[in-house]
Scaffold this motif. Structure first.
Motif, PDB file in Angstrom:
ATOM      1  N   PRO A 177      36.929  46.145  39.525  1.00  0.00           N
ATOM      2  CA  PRO A 177      36.463  45.533  38.433  1.00  0.00           C
ATOM      3  C   PRO A 177      37.508  45.530  37.555  1.00  0.00           C
ATOM      4  CG  PRO A 177      34.625  46.596  39.207  1.00  0.00           C
ATOM      5  CD  PRO A 177      35.532  47.145  40.096  1.00  0.00           C
ATOM      6  N   GLU A 182      40.387  43.234  38.538  1.00  0.00           N
ATOM      7  CA  GLU A 182      40.348  41.767  38.193  1.00  0.00           C
ATOM      8  C   GLU A 182      40.269  41.406  36.761  1.00  0.00           C
ATOM      9  OE1 GLU A 182      36.950  41.003  41.546  1.00  0.00           O
ATOM     10  OE2 GLU A 182      36.209  40.735  39.565  1.00  0.00           O
ATOM     11  N   TYR A 183      39.928  42.194  35.768  1.00  0.00           N
ATOM     12  CA  TYR A 183      39.816  41.897  34.314  1.00  0.00           C
ATOM     13  C   TYR A 183      41.284  42.100  34.055  1.00  0.00           C
ATOM     14  CZ  TYR A 183      38.489  42.621  29.476  1.00  0.00           C
ATOM     15  OH  TYR A 183      38.249  42.765  28.194  1.00  0.00           O
ATOM     16  N   LEU A 237      44.114  41.154  35.791  1.00  0.00           N
ATOM     17  CA  LEU A 237      44.658  39.694  36.042  1.00  0.00           C
ATOM     18  C   LEU A 237      44.200  38.931  35.377  1.00  0.00           C
ATOM     19  CD1 LEU A 237      46.616  38.159  37.934  1.00  0.00           C
ATOM     20  CD2 LEU A 237      44.583  37.879  39.669  1.00  0.00           C
ATOM     21  N   GLY A 238      42.843  38.713  34.801  1.00  0.00           N
ATOM     22  CA  GLY A 238      42.258  37.840  34.032  1.00  0.00           C
ATOM     23  C   GLY A 238      43.073  37.951  32.628  1.00  0.00           C
ATOM     24  N   ALA A 239      43.390  38.982  32.125  1.00  0.00           N
ATOM     25  CA  ALA A 239      44.081  39.172  30.836  1.00  0.00           C
ATOM     26  C   ALA A 239      45.482  38.443  30.843  1.00  0.00           C
ATOM     27  CB  ALA A 239      44.160  40.660  30.457  1.00  0.00           C
ATOM     28  N   LEU A 273      46.486  36.228  33.075  1.00  0.00           N
ATOM     29  CA  LEU A 273      46.439  34.837  33.025  1.00  0.00           C
ATOM     30  C   LEU A 273      45.695  34.145  31.896  1.00  0.00           C
ATOM     31  CD1 LEU A 273      45.103  34.722  36.672  1.00  0.00           C
ATOM     32  CD2 LEU A 273      47.157  33.644  35.937  1.00  0.00           C
ATOM     33  N   VAL A 275      53.048  32.867  36.081  1.00  0.00           N
ATOM     34  CA  VAL A 275      52.868  34.509  36.372  1.00  0.00           C
ATOM     35  C   VAL A 275      53.645  35.002  37.608  1.00  0.00           C
ATOM     36  CG1 VAL A 275      51.006  35.951  37.368  1.00  0.00           C
ATOM     37  CG2 VAL A 275      50.628  34.573  35.227  1.00  0.00           C
ATOM     38  N   MET A 296      46.231  43.705  42.957  1.00  0.00           N
ATOM     39  CA  MET A 296      45.645  42.328  42.482  1.00  0.00           C
ATOM     40  C   MET A 296      46.775  41.621  41.904  1.00  0.00           C
ATOM     41  SD  MET A 296      43.170  40.453  42.362  1.00  0.00           S
ATOM     42  CE  MET A 296      41.503  41.348  42.262  1.00  0.00           C
ATOM     43  N   ALA A 339      49.039  40.178  44.350  1.00  0.00           N
ATOM     44  CA  ALA A 339      48.217  39.312  45.238  1.00  0.00           C
ATOM     45  C   ALA A 339      48.273  37.895  44.666  1.00  0.00           C
ATOM     46  CB  ALA A 339      46.986  39.575  45.315  1.00  0.00           C
ATOM     47  N   ALA A 340      48.617  37.848  43.149  1.00  0.00           N
ATOM     48  CA  ALA A 340      48.882  36.840  42.303  1.00  0.00           C
ATOM     49  C   ALA A 340      50.238  36.432  42.238  1.00  0.00           C
ATOM     50  CB  ALA A 340      48.145  36.957  41.078  1.00  0.00           C
TER      51      ALA A 340
END
Lengths: 326, 326
Positions: free
Chosen positions: B103, B106-107, B109-111, B113, B139, B159, B162-163
């Motif tokens: 979790p 993911e958080y 990477l979300g930040a 992006l 990114v 993560m 991966a992006a």
């Protein structure tokens, strides 16, 4: 008037000519125009560079094109330059396929994570200095269905898979061994497949077949927890149906980068919906994109002058570059 | 009083006992307590389950622990239960390593992006119904430096890679062939390495060595375009130095899920900074996390009853579970 000795290029660019045209100007006569001047500027032109890719002026000025052989558009979507006169002509149409793929894929994953991690609510709570713990959603294992299996859809599929999501595609041709999607369901199966998706991403080209496919029936078919992400074209969606579905909580949210009217009118309810993220048609526009677009035109111009086949030739009946031409 | 015939477990849980304890209650005497009752409830207890992992009450009640052999905490960070009395005792300390890794990745990477795609500004413009096109950042290829090479840092590294990002680590032991990070620089090189990072992620355990490492010198060393993301502990940061660096535009933004005082006081300037994303210590708390935490305790309890080695035993001198024990 264009000169006799060099090819004549008309650039439709509104009131701001693109930077980086110097190299082209050395080997062509270049005329810059806005919508109003387009018809005059098309007379005698060999090439039209539609730099202002949001302009809808090309069909109305088409009658003045008396020696045009090539039109290039600075976008991936070609819907503004597809019309009967274009389709019936011998003019070759090319687009800027490839420029937007990776930026849009990052944008879509960002939107997915913003929903899962509830960033919009965090920002609104932040404005009130309110500390309110919530549980977040996982992204791993969630199912994203991407309508549109061209290069942008493929980049999105790869990016969402890399982040751990399950991805399927909706495309013209069904297949089960697609390298990016795994399974691609046929467009005819859209309604029956939508109930399985946690995120629905619209990135199909706008054609007679795709116009308005996201309508009340489509939104009713989605999970109530589903999020709808549109980075394709606003006209893929029946906007009033989307608004009604969001209001009725038939779906949980939407991230919209494109709209049937752009700029989105100030009185659109979409601006004011808390479960909607509005962005101004920018998902593909990464820093430096404008010079890349001019570069792509210049590369194709070199091919055109040399009499060689152009890159990214659009099938004017399909309305996009067929994947075999990639 | 605890009974004589079954092990005695004290659960520090504030006023809300965890769900899912039934199975444990069948084979142990379980007492639920808040901070105030902890000392009384520790007397006679064999096991302490620190379910309220934000409580700081354990050191002050430690004198009452007369037969304790095991403390389990429902978090990854163990700093609230590391103190001289704990370190000097024979009590085994275990944590909930693993629950939060994915979790939080993911958080983060979300930040990243959200910064690159300028989502916060989009939301603020949306509130004003303002259509304002901007270019976005890519990114792919940007450099994320992750301080903390435990399981959460590793999940973040995987993560972000991966992006499409470039990732390096800052850890206790330098290495060049790390499976998740590639290169890990030693903690002593933090200041000299920070200028190379576009994103700096703090996820190290809070120890005497890591407390306050992100201070004015660290922020001055970062790029002016750098974003700082803290999903570790607020005390890794000298908060006033961070605020000063943000105000002086020494760095471009911060996403902060943890703070030296939680809840973040309403008068903290961080709430009101446009380049800051505040979230209420929730980045690891995915739907279902509370039952997973109880499940992890129950699994370890079965091992404890059977006299077998426990999972996720903390090195009380290091302040975390050494990676060789993974």
């Amino acid at each position: 008037m264009f000169g006799e000795d060099s090819p004549a290029i008309t650039v439709l660019c509104g009131d701001q000519p693109p930077d980086g045209m110097e190299r082209i100007e050395r080997s062509a006569t270049v005329r810059y125009t806005d919508d109003d001047g387009l018809a005059d500027a098309l007379t005698g032109a060999d090439v039209l560079f539609v730099y202002d890719f949001l302009s809808t002026a090309v069909p109305g000025a088409w009658h003045a094109a008396d020696r045009l052989s090539w039109v290039h558009i600075a976008s991936a979507g070609v819907d503004p330059v597809i019309f009967p006169g274009m389709r019936d002509s011998d003019v070759v149409l090319t687009n800027s396929r490839g420029v937007f793929d990776a930026p849009i894929s990052e944008y879509v994953l960002g939107a997915v994570l913003a929903f899962a991690k509830d960033f919009a609510r965090s920002l609104r709570l932040q404005d009130e200095a309110r500390w309110l713990h919530r549980e977040t959603e996982r992204v791993e294992g969630r199912h994203a269905m991407v309508m549109g299996t061209g290069p942008i859809g493929r980049a999105i599929a790869r990016m969402l898979r890399a982040a751990g999501m399950r991805v399927t595609g909706i495309g013209r041709t069904a297949r089960t061994d697609d390298p990016d999607f795994g399974v691609v369901h046929p467009s005819t199966a859209l309604l029956s497949r939508l109930p399985g998706a946690d995120y629905v991403v619209a990135v199909a080209p706008l054609t007679e077949q795709t116009k308005g496919v996201f309508d009340s029936r489509a939104f009713a078919a989605m999970k109530t927890g589903a999020r709808f992400i549109n980075v394709g074209r606003g006209e893929l969606v029946v906007t009033e149906d989307l608004i009604a579905a969001l209001r009725a909580n038939e779906i949980a949210g939407a991230a919209l980068d494109v709209f049937d009217t752009e700029p989105l009118p100030a009185d659109s309810p979409l601006w004011r919906m808390e479960n909607v993220l509005v962005s101004p048609h920018m998902s593909g526009d990464a820093v430096g994109w404008r010079s890349v677009l001019v570069e792509r035109f210049a590369e194709n111009f070199d091919l055109w002058r040399a009499g060689r086949p152009l890159q990214n030739v659009v099938d004017k009946n399909l309305g996009y570059v067929p994947s075999t031409a990639a």
